[in-house]
Write a protein that holds these residues in place. Structure first.
Motif, PDB file in Angstrom:
ATOM      1  N   ASP B  86       0.818  -1.214   0.000  1.00  7.99           N
ATOM      2  CA  ASP B  86       0.000   0.000   0.000  1.00  7.99           C
ATOM      3  C   ASP B  86       0.852   1.264   0.000  1.00  7.99           C
ATOM      4  O   ASP B  86       0.309   2.371  -0.109  1.00  7.99           O
ATOM      5  N   SER B  87       2.157   1.111   0.143  1.00  8.18           N
ATOM      6  CA  SER B  87       3.046   2.272   0.098  1.00  8.18           C
ATOM      7  C   SER B  87       2.914   2.950  -1.252  1.00  8.18           C
ATOM      8  O   SER B  87       3.166   2.340  -2.300  1.00  8.18           O
ATOM      9  N   ALA B  88       2.497   4.209  -1.239  1.00 13.16           N
ATOM     10  CA  ALA B  88       2.196   4.932  -2.474  1.00 13.16           C
ATOM     11  C   ALA B  88       1.808   6.355  -2.085  1.00 13.16           C
ATOM     12  O   ALA B  88       1.811   6.723  -0.913  1.00 13.16           O
ATOM     13  N   VAL B  89       1.458   7.134  -3.091  1.00 15.24           N
ATOM     14  CA  VAL B  89       0.898   8.467  -2.857  1.00 15.24           C
ATOM     15  C   VAL B  89      -0.598   8.396  -3.131  1.00 15.24           C
ATOM     16  O   VAL B  89      -1.034   7.847  -4.148  1.00 15.24           O
ATOM     17  N   TYR B  90      -1.375   8.935  -2.205  1.00 20.97           N
ATOM     18  CA  TYR B  90      -2.825   8.952  -2.347  1.00 20.97           C
ATOM     19  C   TYR B  90      -3.233  10.389  -2.657  1.00 20.97           C
ATOM     20  O   TYR B  90      -3.035  11.296  -1.852  1.00 20.97           O
ATOM     21  N   LEU B  91      -3.790  10.564  -3.851  1.00 23.64           N
ATOM     22  CA  LEU B  91      -4.161  11.892  -4.338  1.00 23.64           C
ATOM     23  C   LEU B  91      -5.666  12.086  -4.251  1.00 23.64           C
ATOM     24  O   LEU B  91      -6.439  11.182  -4.539  1.00 23.64           O
ATOM     25  N   CYS B  92      -6.050  13.282  -3.880  1.00 23.71           N
ATOM     26  CA  CYS B  92      -7.455  13.664  -3.899  1.00 23.71           C
ATOM     27  C   CYS B  92      -7.628  14.756  -4.950  1.00 23.71           C
ATOM     28  O   CYS B  92      -6.739  15.580  -5.159  1.00 23.71           O
ATOM     29  N   ALA B  93      -8.741  14.728  -5.642  1.00 23.51           N
ATOM     30  CA  ALA B  93      -9.045  15.755  -6.639  1.00 23.51           C
ATOM     31  C   ALA B  93     -10.511  16.126  -6.528  1.00 23.51           C
ATOM     32  O   ALA B  93     -11.323  15.364  -5.980  1.00 23.51           O
ATOM     33  N   SER B  94     -10.855  17.294  -7.035  1.00 23.56           N
ATOM     34  CA  SER B  94     -12.256  17.695  -7.048  1.00 23.56           C
ATOM     35  C   SER B  94     -12.587  18.434  -8.327  1.00 23.56           C
ATOM     36  O   SER B  94     -11.698  18.982  -8.996  1.00 23.56           O
ATOM     37  N   SER B  95     -13.855  18.414  -8.687  1.00 24.07           N
ATOM     38  CA  SER B  95     -14.323  19.154  -9.850  1.00 24.07           C
ATOM     39  C   SER B  95     -15.753  19.611  -9.597  1.00 24.07           C
ATOM     40  O   SER B  95     -16.446  19.088  -8.727  1.00 24.07           O
ATOM     41  N   SER B  96     -16.180  20.599 -10.386  1.00 22.89           N
ATOM     42  CA  SER B  96     -17.538  21.117 -10.238  1.00 22.89           C
ATOM     43  C   SER B  96     -18.446  20.491 -11.274  1.00 22.89           C
ATOM     44  O   SER B  96     -17.980  19.846 -12.216  1.00 22.89           O
ATOM     45  N   GLY B  97     -19.724  20.671 -11.154  1.00 26.16           N
ATOM     46  CA  GLY B  97     -20.661  20.257 -12.175  1.00 26.16           C
ATOM     47  C   GLY B  97     -20.899  18.767 -12.210  1.00 26.16           C
ATOM     48  O   GLY B  97     -20.379  18.025 -11.393  1.00 26.16           O
ATOM     49  N   GLY B  98     -21.677  18.328 -13.203  1.00 19.16           N
ATOM     50  CA  GLY B  98     -21.991  16.919 -13.352  1.00 19.16           C
ATOM     51  C   GLY B  98     -21.208  16.295 -14.476  1.00 19.16           C
ATOM     52  O   GLY B  98     -20.093  16.709 -14.764  1.00 19.16           O
ATOM     53  N   SER B  99     -21.780  15.313 -15.128  1.00 20.90           N
ATOM     54  CA  SER B  99     -21.054  14.572 -16.157  1.00 20.90           C
ATOM     55  C   SER B  99     -21.511  14.936 -17.559  1.00 20.90           C
ATOM     56  O   SER B  99     -21.157  14.274 -18.523  1.00 20.90           O
TER      57      SER B  99
END
Lengths: 115, 116
Positions: B86-99
């Motif tokens: 499990d050693s790794a980088v865990y990234l979070c991202a966000s965006s607006s709106g729908g699909s």
């Protein structure tokens, strides 16, 4: 399924030389294509994107990329490399139908810029 | 405007221990993503939230990984128990709106996890 292939995990150029990072994609539907840059210990930053408008896309920091459907390519270029361009670059593809929500990344290309 | 905030930035734990990562997306962004980035690889999506609903968790290893976004704002990703792999980088991202149209994803700096 969609995928991208980045040719060359490491690219080295001299300062002032042309930068060319290669990306080929595979997609059964019209894609969105992206280039991201990642500096050490930082998150990804969007350099540029192709979302079915102009095929030649200009991004930040002097980078540009051209979408070539016949070659299924989206190579990233910059006419003159700067030391600050040294970073890792990721090409990514997404299905247009999902609004770019599902990104599939390549394995990355580490760009080294030498004096 | 503040970007995506993640904490901690670095975490070192011993195998079999639990660990949790926290992410606060950009204000107003209703879509939140967790990615796993192994060394020398591109990020891979683990889970995507639309508000508080997990709409794509097909790549989340549910035997040991869990995530929540209870109020549709910040989110927590948990691993219990952690394994060496499990050693790794865990990234979070966000965006607006729908699909229905393109929405740029903005990434946080990531949490670098080392499992000993």
């Amino acid at each position: 399924a969609q995928s991208v292939t980045q040719l060359g995990s490491h690219v080295s150029v001299s300062e002032g030389a042309l930068v060319l990072l290669r990306c080929n994609y595979s997609s059964s539907v019209p894609p969105y294509l992206f280039w991201y840059v990642q500096y050490p210990n930082q998150g990804l930053q969007l350099l540029l994107k192709y979302t079915s408008a102009a095929t030649l896309v200009k991004g930040i920091n002097g980078f540009e990329a051209e979408f070539k459907k016949s070659e299924t390519s989206f190579h990233l270029t910059k006419p003159s490399a700067h030391m600050s361009d040294a970073a890792e670059y990721f090409c990514a593809v997404s299905d247009q139908r999902g609004g770019g929500n599902k990104l599939t990344f390549g394995t990355g290309t580490q760009l080294k810029v030498e004096l | 405007e503040a970007g995506v905030v993640q904490s901690p930035r670095y975490k070192i734990i011993e195998k079999k221990q639990p660990v949790a990562f926290w992410c606060n997306p950009i204000s107003g962004h209703n879509t939140l993503y967790w990615y796993l980035q192994n060394l020398g690889q591109g990020p891979e999506l683990l889970i995507r939230y639309e508000n508080e609903e997990a709409v794509d968790d097909s790549q989340l290893p549910k035997d040991r990984f869990s995530a929540e976004r209870l109020k549709g704002v910040d989110s927590t990703l948990k691993i219990q128990p952690a394994e060496l792999g499990d050693s790794a980088v865990y990234l979070c991202a966000s965006s607006s709106g729908g699909s229905s149209s393109y929405n740029e994803q903005f990434f946080g700096p990531g949490t670098r996890l080392t499992v000993l």
